[in-house]
Design a protein around this motif. Structure first.
Motif, mmCIF file in Angstrom:
data_model
loop_
_atom_site.group_PDB
_atom_site.id
_atom_site.type_symbol
_atom_site.label_atom_id
_atom_site.label_comp_id
_atom_site.label_asym_id
_atom_site.label_seq_id
_atom_site.Cartn_x
_atom_site.Cartn_y
_atom_site.Cartn_z
ATOM 1 N N GLU A 55 -19.714 -27.270 -48.241
ATOM 2 C CA GLU A 55 -20.316 -28.611 -48.213
ATOM 3 C C GLU A 55 -21.833 -28.487 -48.308
ATOM 4 O OE1 GLU A 55 -21.770 -31.372 -48.022
ATOM 5 O OE2 GLU A 55 -21.104 -32.559 -46.311
ATOM 6 N N ASP A 65 -18.977 -38.629 -44.717
ATOM 7 C CA ASP A 65 -17.861 -39.241 -45.422
ATOM 8 C C ASP A 65 -17.993 -38.982 -46.914
ATOM 9 O OD1 ASP A 65 -16.750 -40.262 -43.093
ATOM 10 O OD2 ASP A 65 -17.913 -42.126 -43.216
ATOM 11 N N ASP A 66 -16.849 -38.785 -47.567
ATOM 12 C CA ASP A 66 -16.825 -38.518 -49.000
ATOM 13 C C ASP A 66 -17.807 -37.398 -49.359
ATOM 14 O OD1 ASP A 66 -15.923 -38.819 -51.604
ATOM 15 O OD2 ASP A 66 -17.450 -40.317 -52.098
ATOM 16 N N ARG A 117 -9.683 -33.751 -51.222
ATOM 17 C CA ARG A 117 -9.461 -35.054 -51.859
ATOM 18 C C ARG A 117 -10.097 -35.094 -53.243
ATOM 19 N NH1 ARG A 117 -9.453 -39.927 -47.450
ATOM 20 N NH2 ARG A 117 -8.715 -38.749 -45.646
ATOM 21 N N ARG A 118 -11.237 -34.443 -53.386
ATOM 22 C CA ARG A 118 -11.905 -34.462 -54.691
ATOM 23 C C ARG A 118 -11.077 -33.737 -55.750
ATOM 24 N NH1 ARG A 118 -17.632 -35.580 -55.202
ATOM 25 N NH2 ARG A 118 -18.278 -36.759 -53.360
ATOM 26 N N ASP A 121 -8.371 -36.302 -56.623
ATOM 27 C CA ASP A 121 -8.906 -37.398 -57.440
ATOM 28 C C ASP A 121 -9.177 -36.945 -58.869
ATOM 29 O OD1 ASP A 121 -8.780 -38.972 -55.184
ATOM 30 O OD2 ASP A 121 -10.913 -38.780 -54.692
ATOM 31 N N THR A 142 -3.477 -37.129 -43.313
ATOM 32 C CA THR A 142 -4.902 -36.822 -43.266
ATOM 33 C C THR A 142 -5.309 -36.424 -41.862
ATOM 34 O OG1 THR A 142 -5.424 -39.151 -42.867
ATOM 35 C CG2 THR A 142 -5.424 -38.391 -45.167
ATOM 36 N N SER A 147 -12.601 -35.913 -43.115
ATOM 37 C CA SER A 147 -12.043 -36.609 -44.277
ATOM 38 C C SER A 147 -12.033 -35.772 -45.546
ATOM 39 C CB SER A 147 -12.837 -37.902 -44.519
ATOM 40 O OG SER A 147 -14.200 -37.597 -44.819
ATOM 41 N N ASP A 148 -12.227 -34.486 -45.456
ATOM 42 C CA ASP A 148 -12.356 -33.676 -46.664
ATOM 43 C C ASP A 148 -11.054 -33.569 -47.459
ATOM 44 O OD1 ASP A 148 -14.952 -33.197 -45.934
ATOM 45 O OD2 ASP A 148 -14.621 -31.147 -45.238
#
Length: 456
Positions: A55, A65-66, A117-118, A121, A142, A147-148
């Motif tokens: 990160e 977040d996100d 999540r990325r 997506d 989740t 939230s990763d």
């Protein structure tokens, strides 16, 4: 399938308590060098980079977040080069792992359960399959505090293929230790089994043994013991523990529940040791020396060793105080965790808690007792030796020790306080003790007396 036996609980350093999500390559290497020079002779051998090494905008005191996680073309996390410059050019953690290995140490990383999540997506292809990352995610599964990731849908055949790819990549970098989070609360049996399978395949491919550590241990039940032993090497038995007496005291009850089940099939982990210089850029609290007193620190170390918990210190070692480092290097104390059997709680009355353990291997014949004071005042404890699991001493014959050699020989059968090196005299028994000799000691508030009797 079962994990390979481990004769003693694991020991090492973890970046979380000091640096949270923000540790740098330089800080990892500084702690690795200190560990190799000062603590490896006492058995400390693993260096672990904790959460969000992938990160680039990670900050102290929480998660973004996100977050813009860095991923490779397959959706697998890669180190942020701003913090880990040797990872540039697709090298991953290979160069850093190599430097840690050159110090004679093992290298570990933290990863979250599931798939970023990325990556989901982006709907990337899963190599070697007709599936895509969007097909294999369980978007309803989740983590409540990070939230990763999404979970993986382990009923989908593409999920294991992607997980195998991820773990193979990590082990290919030279990773020896995987701390996998969001696995136990709730208990994700399918994810644990899939992880163990992926690790076994990567071990065979790369010829490397990898330790599996599962977190967190909130409300972890002994009902899962057999499953854990088959699929992991160590597992947490509590939520995160910090430098607060209440956190330490609560582990007396948890470790008493798990201690009878400790052994080479796997290790219940009472969590990291928030000792020394912590909070430098951590998830909780300002930069500080651990708020635990010396007595509380020694209570923690005594309990963790009697309970045979893995030991992972979280303080920044190069800037930690000398007293903490000396306690971490006390091989007389560490022997309790590495060479004991039958460890258990024996007595709990008021503020007094008593543990006992027997020596094994190089410490065969040794007996240990831990006397803990959970109260806020000095406790004058009178405990029959037999109630602490100790044989009556016999002040005869001086012998060289096979176990606990750091302070020299002791009289065979004598009782030694392992924190001070002083001999503890037992007083004659009475009718109330059935004639048993009595341990008569004062225990400071929140303190411990860790006692050893040598074999006769």
């Amino acid at each position: 399938m079962g994990r390979r036996p481990s004769s003693a609980p694991q020991m090492g350093w973890n970046s979380w308590d000091s640096f949270g999500t923000t540790v740098t390559e330089g800080e990892v290497l500084a702690n690795a060098r200190f560990l190799a020079e000062r603590l490896a002779p006492a058995g400390w051998d693993t260096v672990v980079v904790d959460i969000q090494w992938y990160e680039p905008t990670a900050r102290a005191g929480g998660y973004n977040d996100d977050a813009p996680l860095l991923l490779d073309a397959d959706g697998v996390q890669v180190p942020a080069p701003g913090r880990f410059p040797s990872s540039a050019g697709g090298a991953g953690f290979g160069p850093l792992a190599g430097q840690v290995h050159d110090l004679g140490l093992r290298f570990g990383i933290h990863v979250m359960r599931g798939i970023p999540r990325r990556a989901v997506d982006a709907d990337l292809p899963v190599p070697g399959t007709p599936y895509r990352t969007g097909d294999i995610a369980d978007r309803a599964s989740t983590c409540p505090w990070n939230s990763d990731n999404y979970g993986l849908d382990h009923a989908h055949p593409g999920a294991q293929a992607w997980l195998d790819l991820q773990i193979d990549r990590f082990v290919g970098w030279g990773v020896d230790f995987l701390k996998v989070d969001d696995m136990l609360a709730p208990y994700h049996a399918d994810a644990i089994e899939a992880l163990a399978l992926a690790v076994a395949r990567a071990e065979e491919r790369h010829g490397r043994e990898v330790t599996i550590s599962l977190s967190p241990g909130t409300h972890l039940s002994l009902a899962h013991l057999d499953h854990l032993r088959r699929h992991a090497d160590l597992w947490r038995i509590s939520d995160d523990l910090w430098d607060r007496w209440d956190d330490v005291e609560a582990q007396l009850t948890r470790t008493a529940r798990w201690a009878p089940h400790q052994g080479e099939e796997g290790w219940a982990d009472a969590d990291m040791l928030p000792l020394g210089r912590i909070g430098v850029r951590a998830e909780r609290g300002a930069p500080r020396d651990s708020l635990l007193t010396v007595d509380e620190r020694r209570t923690m170390l005594s309990l963790w060793c009697l309970a045979r918990s893995p030991l992972f210190v979280g303080g920044d070692l190069p800037t930690s105080d000398g007293g903490t480092i000396a306690d971490l290097a006390n091989t007389d104390v560490l022997d309790v965790g590495r060479h004991s059997a039958g460890s258990r709680e024996l007595l709990r009355e008021g503020d007094l808690v008593v543990w006992g353990a027997e020596g094994a291997g190089p410490c065969a014949g040794v007996r240990w007792a831990g006397l803990f004071n959970t109260g806020t005042e000095t406790l004058h404890a009178r405990v029959p030796a037999a109630s602490a699991g100790l044989p009556a001493p016999s002040p005869h014959d001086v012998s060289s020790l096979r176990c606990g050699t750091s302070r020299g020989p002791r009289e065979s059968g004598s009782v030694t306080d392992l924190w001070t090196g002083e001999e503890v005299r037992l007083v004659p028994g009475s009718s109330e003790t059935g004639g048993d000799a009595v341990i008569d000691v004062e225990i400071p508030p929140h303190g411990a007396r860790l006692l050893r009797v040598q074999p006769k």
